[in-house]
Motif scaffolding. Structure first.
Motif, PDB file in Angstrom:
ATOM      1  N   ALA A   1       0.841  -1.209   0.000  1.00  0.00           N
ATOM      2  CA  ALA A   1       0.000   0.000   0.000  1.00  0.00           C
ATOM      3  C   ALA A   1       0.873   1.256   0.000  1.00  0.00           C
ATOM      4  N   LYS A   2       1.898   1.254   0.826  1.00  0.00           N
ATOM      5  CA  LYS A   2       2.803   2.413   0.897  1.00  0.00           C
ATOM      6  C   LYS A   2       3.518   2.628  -0.421  1.00  0.00           C
ATOM      7  N   VAL A   3       4.040   1.561  -1.020  1.00  0.00           N
ATOM      8  CA  VAL A   3       4.762   1.673  -2.291  1.00  0.00           C
ATOM      9  C   VAL A   3       3.825   2.177  -3.392  1.00  0.00           C
ATOM     10  N   LEU A   4       2.604   1.671  -3.438  1.00  0.00           N
ATOM     11  CA  LEU A   4       1.649   2.129  -4.449  1.00  0.00           C
ATOM     12  C   LEU A   4       1.280   3.599  -4.259  1.00  0.00           C
ATOM     13  N   ILE A   5       1.063   4.007  -3.020  1.00  0.00           N
ATOM     14  CA  ILE A   5       0.718   5.410  -2.752  1.00  0.00           C
ATOM     15  C   ILE A   5       1.848   6.328  -3.196  1.00  0.00           C
ATOM     16  N   TRP A   6       3.092   6.006  -2.823  1.00  0.00           N
ATOM     17  CA  TRP A   6       4.223   6.847  -3.226  1.00  0.00           C
ATOM     18  C   TRP A   6       4.412   6.827  -4.737  1.00  0.00           C
ATOM     19  N   GLY A   7       4.231   5.675  -5.359  1.00  0.00           N
ATOM     20  CA  GLY A   7       4.388   5.584  -6.809  1.00  0.00           C
ATOM     21  C   GLY A   7       3.379   6.442  -7.543  1.00  0.00           C
ATOM     22  N   VAL A   8       2.124   6.389  -7.132  1.00  0.00           N
ATOM     23  CA  VAL A   8       1.087   7.217  -7.757  1.00  0.00           C
ATOM     24  C   VAL A   8       1.365   8.692  -7.492  1.00  0.00           C
ATOM     25  N   TRP A   9       1.753   9.025  -6.272  1.00  0.00           N
ATOM     26  CA  TRP A   9       2.060  10.418  -5.926  1.00  0.00           C
ATOM     27  C   TRP A   9       3.187  10.958  -6.798  1.00  0.00           C
TER      28      TRP A   9
END
Length: 186
Positions: A104-112
């Motif tokens: 979840a953290k990796v996806l959030i940072w990637g999208v950001w």
């Protein structure tokens, strides 16, 4: 029931805290949550989840996370078993919690990083790829190569440069945000 060393309990508990806290930071930063009430509504359940998970590990069942993913070659058969993610996701609550929070953290940072035009977004991309590799090596634990280097050691080796890039991003972001706020104030 075996008595586990204090360092093992501390290792897994601190991992839960770090992963949980970094998930909280990613949510607050990526969604630009400024309202105190909204922050509490977002942060409180995550803190409760991480705390409950640590208490589960400490008081109920200290679950190492069985690493049963090595390459298996059976004699006389061409059977190769590379990844058994279902085994991981349905048996081990500890690793399931870590993987879900980490992904979840990796996806959030990637999208950001993909959406915003931040001057240091390349550092977030490197951090995202590095953390994805860390998660992969934590899940896929192969035995030591020539008795020397295993997946867990590689994941810890990746943590060092990823942490350095992360702190460099935090420094760059604080300078960028300060300059932006100073321009708005004028």
């Amino acid at each position: 029931m075996a008595i586990l060393p204090f360092r093992d309990k501390l290792d897994y508990s601190s991992a839960a805290v770090v992963i949980g806290f970094s998930l909280i930071v990613s949510i607050l930063k990526a969604f630009s949550i400024k309202s105190e009430a909204t922050r509490v509504m977002v942060v409180a359940p995550l803190i409760a989840f991480v705390t409950t998970h640590i208490l589960y590990l400490k008081c109920y069942k200290f679950d190492y996370g069985k690493r049963s993913f090595p390459l298996i070659i059976q004699k006389g058969k061409d059977l190769f078993k590379l990844f058994d993610f279902l085994n991981l996701l349905y048996k081990d609550l500890n690793m399931k919690a870590y993987v879900i929070m980490g992904v979840a953290k990796v996806l959030i940072w990637g999208v950001w990083a993909g959406i915003l035009n931040h001057p240091s977004k390349w550092k977030i991309w490197v951090m995202t790829i590095g953390e994805g590799l860390i998660i992969l090596f934590q899940i896929y634990d192969f035995p030591p190569y020539k008795g020397f280097l295993d997946a867990h050691a590689i994941s810890h080796a990746i943590v060092v440069p990823v942490s350095n890039i992360w702190w460099s991003f935090i420094h760059d972001d604080s300078e960028y945000r300060t300059k932006t706020l100073m321009k708005k104030a004028k």
